[in-house]
Design a protein around this motif. Structure first.
Motif, mmCIF file in Angstrom:
data_model
loop_
_atom_site.group_PDB
_atom_site.id
_atom_site.type_symbol
_atom_site.label_atom_id
_atom_site.label_comp_id
_atom_site.label_asym_id
_atom_site.label_seq_id
_atom_site.Cartn_x
_atom_site.Cartn_y
_atom_site.Cartn_z
ATOM 1 N N HIS A 1 0.827 -1.211 0.000
ATOM 2 C CA HIS A 1 0.000 0.000 0.000
ATOM 3 C C HIS A 1 0.866 1.268 0.000
ATOM 4 C CE1 HIS A 1 0.985 -0.879 4.156
ATOM 5 N NE2 HIS A 1 0.726 0.361 4.468
ATOM 6 N N LEU A 2 2.170 1.134 0.283
ATOM 7 C CA LEU A 2 3.077 2.281 0.240
ATOM 8 C C LEU A 2 3.499 2.612 -1.183
ATOM 9 C CD1 LEU A 2 5.500 1.368 3.174
ATOM 10 C CD2 LEU A 2 3.393 2.718 3.287
ATOM 11 N N PHE A 3 3.362 1.640 -2.098
ATOM 12 C CA PHE A 3 3.890 1.799 -3.448
ATOM 13 C C PHE A 3 2.831 1.888 -4.527
ATOM 14 C CE2 PHE A 3 6.382 -1.549 -1.137
ATOM 15 C CZ PHE A 3 7.300 -0.683 -0.598
ATOM 16 N N GLU A 4 1.613 1.536 -4.202
ATOM 17 C CA GLU A 4 0.567 1.532 -5.207
ATOM 18 C C GLU A 4 -0.781 1.694 -4.523
ATOM 19 O OE1 GLU A 4 -0.045 -2.364 -7.026
ATOM 20 O OE2 GLU A 4 1.319 -3.226 -5.552
ATOM 21 N N ARG A 5 -1.806 1.948 -5.305
ATOM 22 C CA ARG A 5 -3.141 2.127 -4.741
ATOM 23 C C ARG A 5 -3.685 0.765 -4.352
ATOM 24 N NH1 ARG A 5 -8.299 5.466 -7.310
ATOM 25 N NH2 ARG A 5 -9.623 5.246 -5.482
ATOM 26 N N PHE A 6 -3.560 0.475 -3.095
ATOM 27 C CA PHE A 6 -4.006 -0.811 -2.566
ATOM 28 C C PHE A 6 -4.313 -0.628 -1.094
ATOM 29 C CE2 PHE A 6 -3.733 -5.257 -1.245
ATOM 30 C CZ PHE A 6 -4.370 -5.885 -2.306
ATOM 31 N N PRO A 7 -5.376 -1.264 -0.599
ATOM 32 C CA PRO A 7 -5.731 -1.081 0.815
ATOM 33 C C PRO A 7 -4.670 -1.641 1.745
ATOM 34 C CG PRO A 7 -7.063 -2.803 -0.187
ATOM 35 C CD PRO A 7 -6.345 -2.115 -1.307
ATOM 36 N N HIS A 8 -4.652 -1.128 2.951
ATOM 37 C CA HIS A 8 -3.724 -1.628 3.963
ATOM 38 C C HIS A 8 -3.962 -3.120 4.159
ATOM 39 C CE1 HIS A 8 -1.637 -2.151 7.763
ATOM 40 N NE2 HIS A 8 -1.077 -0.962 7.574
ATOM 41 N N PRO A 9 -2.906 -3.926 4.300
ATOM 42 C CA PRO A 9 -3.073 -5.385 4.369
ATOM 43 C C PRO A 9 -3.944 -5.867 5.522
ATOM 44 C CG PRO A 9 -0.844 -4.732 4.991
ATOM 45 C CD PRO A 9 -1.498 -3.537 4.377
ATOM 46 N N SER A 10 -4.074 -5.058 6.583
ATOM 47 C CA SER A 10 -4.898 -5.492 7.709
ATOM 48 C C SER A 10 -6.372 -5.134 7.529
ATOM 49 C CB SER A 10 -4.376 -4.872 9.015
ATOM 50 O OG SER A 10 -4.463 -3.473 8.956
#
Length: 505
Positions: free
Chosen positions: A296-305
């Protein structure tokens, strides 16, 4: 090499939210005769549908964008580095060992004098060349640890920090390099650990590097590495013994400085680019897990939790992590700090070129050395390309980002660096101010190596994590004299990344 962070990550766990009371909706069944409730019901349904839509969107936003607590990443109180016992145990018990031990026709190649006590970039170069040589001769590649100290101790000291003296190679790498299956149709024996080799080959044929490598093979400015490689292929193929070992006291077959000689290395590209060794190159489970946790730090993606990330994973919609797929929108920059400034000044004194894999003629950026210049002017030029200051870094990133449009829409910035935390924060702030000053699109995220949330085991292989990110970023800006950059560039070229996505300071 990547600086290892010693920061302890806070442990916190989400609390349970109190259940909300549900208020019953009351209504009166008594209505005046002749009146209709149809209009009211339809309006109510429309209102409820709109409310449900709003709540669903709100839930999506909260679940995918909230900043939940960091994962539970326990750090030992004594803070001694991990010893990777599970990885070592697996290396000693690979599934093909039983069959290989019973098959006397399997041939092995063990480079016992492999590179050690150096940064991962240099060691990786040597391991790669030895694996290529093993594959070209139809032999099983024998792998060893990534070794920082060979004196038999468990731990070593690096820049005032305690690090593992030996790290199992499978903690950094995956795939065929560490015993994984070969590509379909490739009958080359799978790799084995050196302990297995010593068990099945108690009396190997020992080859002395000095008996094969001539002065020109080592020190020539023009002899193609292809000629050196082919000489070694012929030498090994002439040996009937299935067990071949290079003398542990000898030099490396390919000395470290050869990788900085583009006239020697680039003719080897047609051979190396087609080799299954590089095509199937992979990183360890630790590297992949660290990336997945921090993506999620590098691309548009939700936080893993967040629950939404789990839903995407379960549905197979979380995207590909294949080395051939780029991380859309990401610019990764490699910024060396610390004692590298001294090294950069020495590079100027040596009139050193960029690493060979950073010198493909197709690349936009090339090292232009000053001619008829004073020594101070030469050093200044080298420092700008090798150890740029904050202003130079910011200007270069802005320039490359602008040049990359519209082909590359770069909105995420990742800084691979061993710089001190205060300096990194100053650099981040400078990036933010620069986009406002020049009216450029704001970065959606500016993160560095120090922002990664890593387990204790991942912390000590973080150089592999940075290389995996650099390998897949949509655009990189690298250091032409760095082996970390050149190895990442090599992997990008093998997997067909566009040459205009590979830039340098």
């Amino acid at each position: 090499t990547h600086a290892l962070s010693s920061m302890a990550f806070p442990i916190s766990r989400p609390g349970k939210s109190p259940k909300s009371d549900v208020l019953p909706i009351t209504y009166s069944p008594k209505r005046p005769r002749g009146s209709s409730s149809y209009g009211l019901t339809r309006r109510l349904l429309r209102w409820l549908a709109a409310l449900a839509t709003v709540l669903a969107l709100a839930a999506f936003f909260v679940l995918s964008h909230q900043a939940p607590p960091p994962p539970d990443l326990p750090i030992p109180e004594d803070r001694l580095p991990p010893l990777y016992e599970d990885f070592r145990r697996r290396e000693l018990n690979l599934p093909h060992y039983d069959a290989y031990e019973k098959n006397s026709s399997i041939k092995y190649f063990w480079a016992a004098q492999h590179a050690h006590s150096s940064g991962w970039g240099n060691v990786m170069q040597d391991y790669l060349m030895m694996a290529l040589l093993a594959h070209a001769t139809g032999r099983s590649f024998v792998f060893d640890d990534y070794i920082w100290n060979k004196n038999g101790t468990i731990y070593a000291e690096l820049d005032g920090r305690i690090v593992p003296a030996r790290t199992p190679l499978s903690a950094l790498l995956g795939g065929p390099m560490v015993g994984g299956p070969m590509l379909p149709g490739d009958d080359t024996p799978r790799s084995v650990n050196k302990h297995f080799f010593e068990r099945v080959c108690p009396n190997p044929t020992v080859v002395y590097v000095s008996d094969v490598n001539t002065h020109d093979m080592r020190f020539s400015e023009v002899m193609p590495v292809t000629d050196v490689f082919n000489t070694w292929v012929d030498t090994i193929n002439a040996i009937d013994d299935p067990c071949v070992m290079l003398d542990p006291a000898g030099n490396q077959v390919f000395d470290n400085w050869i990788f900085g000689k583009k006239r020697r290395m680039l003719p080897f590209w047609p051979t190396i680019s087609r080799s299954p060794v590089l095509i199937s190159w992979d990183w360890s489970t630790l590297v992949h897990a660290a990336y997945k946790r921090n993506r999620h730090l590098f691309e548009r993606f939700p936080h893993p939790s967040s629950r939404f990330a789990s839903i995407l994973d379960n549905l197979g919609l979380s995207g590909s992590d294949a080395p051939t797929s780029d991380i859309k929108g990401l610019m990764a920059i490699h910024v060396r700090r610390g004692d590298f400034e001294t090294h950069c000044r020495r590079l100027a004194e040596w009139d050193a070129d960029w690493h060979a894999w950073n010198s493909f003629p197709e690349f936009i950026d090339k090292l232009e050395k000053p001619r008829n210049a004073t020594s101070d002017q030469i050093v200044k030029t080298y420092i700008q390309h090798c150890y740029p200051d904050i202003q130079q870094i910011v200007e270069r990133v802005r320039h490359v980002r602008q040049e990359s449009r519209p082909k590359h829409d770069l909105n995420y910035l990742y800084i691979m660096t061993n710089g001190p935390a205060s300096w990194v924060e100053e650099l981040k702030s400078a990036f933010a101010k620069d986009v406002e000053k020049h009216r450029q699109p704001k970065w959606k995220s500016i993160k560095s190596s120090q922002d990664l949330k890593l387990t204790w085991e991942e912390t000590f292989v973080s150089q592999g994590i940075d290389m995996y990110i650099a390998q897949r970023a949509e655009v990189i800006i690298g250091n032409g004299w760095s082996s970390l950059t050149s190895n990442s560039v090599l992997l990008r070229m093998v997997h067909g990344f566009p040459t205009d996505s590979i830039r340098f300071w």
